[in-house]
Write an enzyme that holds these catalytic residues in place. Sequence first.
Site, mmCIF file in Angstrom:
data_model
loop_
_atom_site.group_PDB
_atom_site.id
_atom_site.type_symbol
_atom_site.label_atom_id
_atom_site.label_comp_id
_atom_site.label_asym_id
_atom_site.label_seq_id
_atom_site.Cartn_x
_atom_site.Cartn_y
_atom_site.Cartn_z
ATOM 1 C CG ASN A 90 22.440 -8.811 -13.744
ATOM 2 O OD1 ASN A 90 23.544 -8.970 -13.581
ATOM 3 N ND2 ASN A 90 21.579 -9.410 -12.943
ATOM 4 C CB SER A 115 13.575 -7.020 -25.163
ATOM 5 O OG SER A 115 12.572 -8.105 -25.178
ATOM 6 C CE1 TYR A 152 15.001 -8.961 -20.704
ATOM 7 C CE2 TYR A 152 13.071 -9.127 -22.075
ATOM 8 C CZ TYR A 152 14.389 -9.040 -21.740
ATOM 9 O OH TYR A 152 15.023 -9.209 -23.051
ATOM 10 C CE LYS A 156 17.122 -6.554 -22.572
ATOM 11 N NZ LYS A 156 18.551 -6.507 -22.684
HETATM 12 N N1 LIG Z 1 17.237 -14.679 -27.010
HETATM 13 C C1 LIG Z 1 16.147 -13.816 -27.424
HETATM 14 O O1 LIG Z 1 15.336 -14.379 -28.246
HETATM 15 C C2 LIG Z 1 16.109 -12.386 -27.120
HETATM 16 C C3 LIG Z 1 17.217 -11.718 -26.519
HETATM 17 N N2 LIG Z 1 17.062 -10.526 -25.925
HETATM 18 C C4 LIG Z 1 18.434 -9.771 -25.302
HETATM 19 O O2 LIG Z 1 19.314 -10.103 -26.102
HETATM 20 C C5 LIG Z 1 20.480 -10.172 -24.831
HETATM 21 C C6 LIG Z 1 21.071 -11.851 -24.785
HETATM 22 O O3 LIG Z 1 20.288 -12.611 -24.646
HETATM 23 P P1 LIG Z 1 20.345 -14.178 -24.725
HETATM 24 O O4 LIG Z 1 21.469 -14.436 -25.609
HETATM 25 O O5 LIG Z 1 19.167 -14.794 -25.007
HETATM 26 O O6 LIG Z 1 20.735 -14.381 -23.111
HETATM 27 P P2 LIG Z 1 21.697 -15.520 -22.511
HETATM 28 O O7 LIG Z 1 21.218 -15.584 -21.251
HETATM 29 O O8 LIG Z 1 21.609 -16.546 -23.640
HETATM 30 O O9 LIG Z 1 23.011 -14.859 -22.684
HETATM 31 C C7 LIG Z 1 23.294 -13.757 -21.967
HETATM 32 C C8 LIG Z 1 25.124 -13.861 -21.566
HETATM 33 O O10 LIG Z 1 25.190 -12.520 -20.709
HETATM 34 C C9 LIG Z 1 25.847 -12.993 -19.643
HETATM 35 N N3 LIG Z 1 25.723 -11.998 -18.596
HETATM 36 C C10 LIG Z 1 24.594 -12.056 -18.045
HETATM 37 N N4 LIG Z 1 24.657 -11.048 -17.194
HETATM 38 C C11 LIG Z 1 25.862 -10.593 -17.097
HETATM 39 C C12 LIG Z 1 26.506 -9.115 -16.506
HETATM 40 N N5 LIG Z 1 25.835 -8.625 -15.383
HETATM 41 N N6 LIG Z 1 27.824 -9.292 -16.763
HETATM 42 C C13 LIG Z 1 28.215 -9.879 -17.825
HETATM 43 N N7 LIG Z 1 27.811 -11.107 -18.404
HETATM 44 C C14 LIG Z 1 26.569 -11.181 -17.926
HETATM 45 C C15 LIG Z 1 25.511 -14.315 -19.218
HETATM 46 O O11 LIG Z 1 26.710 -15.039 -18.782
HETATM 47 C C16 LIG Z 1 25.263 -15.033 -20.820
HETATM 48 O O12 LIG Z 1 26.301 -15.742 -21.421
HETATM 49 C C17 LIG Z 1 19.936 -9.914 -23.473
HETATM 50 O O13 LIG Z 1 20.061 -8.474 -23.262
HETATM 51 C C18 LIG Z 1 18.342 -10.142 -23.727
HETATM 52 O O14 LIG Z 1 17.566 -9.420 -23.100
HETATM 53 C C19 LIG Z 1 16.308 -9.599 -26.520
HETATM 54 C C20 LIG Z 1 15.063 -10.347 -27.104
HETATM 55 C C21 LIG Z 1 14.996 -11.551 -27.367
HETATM 56 O O1 LIG Z 2 13.156 -10.584 -24.845
HETATM 57 C C1 LIG Z 2 12.978 -11.782 -24.999
HETATM 58 O O2 LIG Z 2 12.145 -12.399 -25.742
HETATM 59 C C2 LIG Z 2 12.159 -13.628 -25.993
HETATM 60 C C3 LIG Z 2 10.505 -13.682 -26.640
HETATM 61 O O3 LIG Z 2 9.592 -13.572 -25.543
HETATM 62 P P1 LIG Z 2 8.600 -14.728 -24.795
HETATM 63 O O4 LIG Z 2 8.018 -14.065 -23.727
HETATM 64 O O5 LIG Z 2 7.785 -14.683 -26.258
HETATM 65 O O6 LIG Z 2 9.258 -15.915 -24.825
HETATM 66 C C4 LIG Z 2 12.437 -14.515 -25.072
HETATM 67 O O7 LIG Z 2 12.267 -15.761 -25.381
HETATM 68 C C5 LIG Z 2 13.981 -14.220 -24.615
HETATM 69 O O8 LIG Z 2 14.140 -15.138 -23.680
HETATM 70 C C6 LIG Z 2 13.746 -12.750 -24.180
HETATM 71 O O9 LIG Z 2 15.073 -12.334 -23.644
#
Ligand SMILES: NC(=O)C1=CN([C@@H]2O[C@H](COP(=O)(O)OP(=O)(O)OC[C@H]3O[C@@H](n4cnc5c(N)ncnc54)[C@H](O)[C@@H]3O)[C@@H](O)[C@H]2O)C=CC1
Ligand SMILES: O=C1O[C@H](COP(=O)(O)O)[C@@H](O)[C@H](O)[C@H]1O
Length: 262
Positions: A90, A115, A152, A156
């Site tokens: 992914n 990340s 993970y 990244k």
């Molecule tokens: N939420 C956070 O605090 C953080 C998020 N990130 C990065 O931001 C991005 C988004 O994270 P979130 O929105 O929190 O995750 P999430 O899980 O809420 O959203 C991810 C979306 O991507 C879709 N998805 C996953 N794999 C896929 C694939 N192979 N093909 C097409 N769609 C796919 C899922 O269906 C989902 O809607 C990720 O890359 C994550 O690593 C990085 C650091 C912190």
């Molecule tokens: O990359 C990500 O980081 C956030 C923060 O990390 P955490 O280990 O302090 O929770 C995480 O919440 C998020 O799911 C992840 O995609």
Amino acid sequence: MDDPVLLTGAGGRVGQAILRGIGDAHDWRLLDREPLSSDHLPTGVGEDDVVVADVTDEDAIADAMDGVGAVIHLAGDPRPEAPWNSVLENNIDGTQTVYQAAVDAGVENVAFASSNHAVSAYETDTRTPEMYRPDDDYRLDGTELPRPGNLYGVSKAAGETLGRYYHDTEDLSVVCVRIGNLTEGHPPRNYERGQAMWLSHRDCAHLFDRCIRADYEYEIVYGISDNERKYYSIDRAREVLGYDPQDDSAEYTLAGDPIDDE
Ligand SMILES: NC(=O)C1=CN([C@@H]2O[C@H](COP(=O)(O)OP(=O)(O)OC[C@H]3O[C@@H](n4cnc5c(N)ncnc54)[C@H](O)[C@@H]3O)[C@@H](O)[C@H]2O)C=CC1
Ligand SMILES: O=C1O[C@H](COP(=O)(O)O)[C@@H](O)[C@H](O)[C@H]1O
């Protein structure tokens, strides 16, 4: 940006924060492997602007990229504890597919959701928990080598390196945003690390808006709010992108309640 912006992972937490904040500011093509219900779509975005596809599907991503001006690539497995087979497919394969399709389609800019976990091993036992506190001046600024704390985070760092490769070989403009911890309404509760790298929803939307609009070559920036507690510098995001965050986790108690100044 007159051409549509392709947003992968549009149905997730980050994607929805972006769309709720700047949904009216751009034309969108929204991609997710899960169908997006109408309440996940900004006003004016219809079914024709939504692509249900996996980012590892080369043909589907090539089609989705047609006519696009910029890409925000979020889709992937966001779990810090995700197993290798999942992040390999992914996050690494999927990200390479997106970059390659962007180059093939002549897209100008790609913003990649990296990340904090790409550098989480800098948080050593001797530095923590002090580095999470307001009076500590330890800073990562994006010039340091990746130092992932889990597989993970390795994925990244790989996405950042793929971006460097596509910039150097194909002249693609790439910004890698090392996102901190996105939560809605208040910083993570009772979690010093999370408060130091809090990214509010409105700052998240603004930051990715700047990624779409700004001119850059290859950049790594940190995606956090203007937190008093911090160990990531946001100077580069301010300088290169014009990022101007509005929120600060210090405006909340450690339990996440707003501090009333009056
Ligand atoms: N939420 C956070 O605090 C953080 C998020 N990130 C990065 O931001 C991005 C988004 O994270 P979130 O929105 O929190 O995750 P999430 O899980 O809420 O959203 C991810 C979306 O991507 C879709 N998805 C996953 N794999 C896929 C694939 N192979 N093909 C097409 N769609 C796919 C899922 O269906 C989902 O809607 C990720 O890359 C994550 O690593 C990085 C650091 C912190
Ligand atoms: O990359 C990500 O980081 C956030 C923060 O990390 P955490 O280990 O302090 O929770 C995480 O919440 C998020 O799911 C992840 O995609």
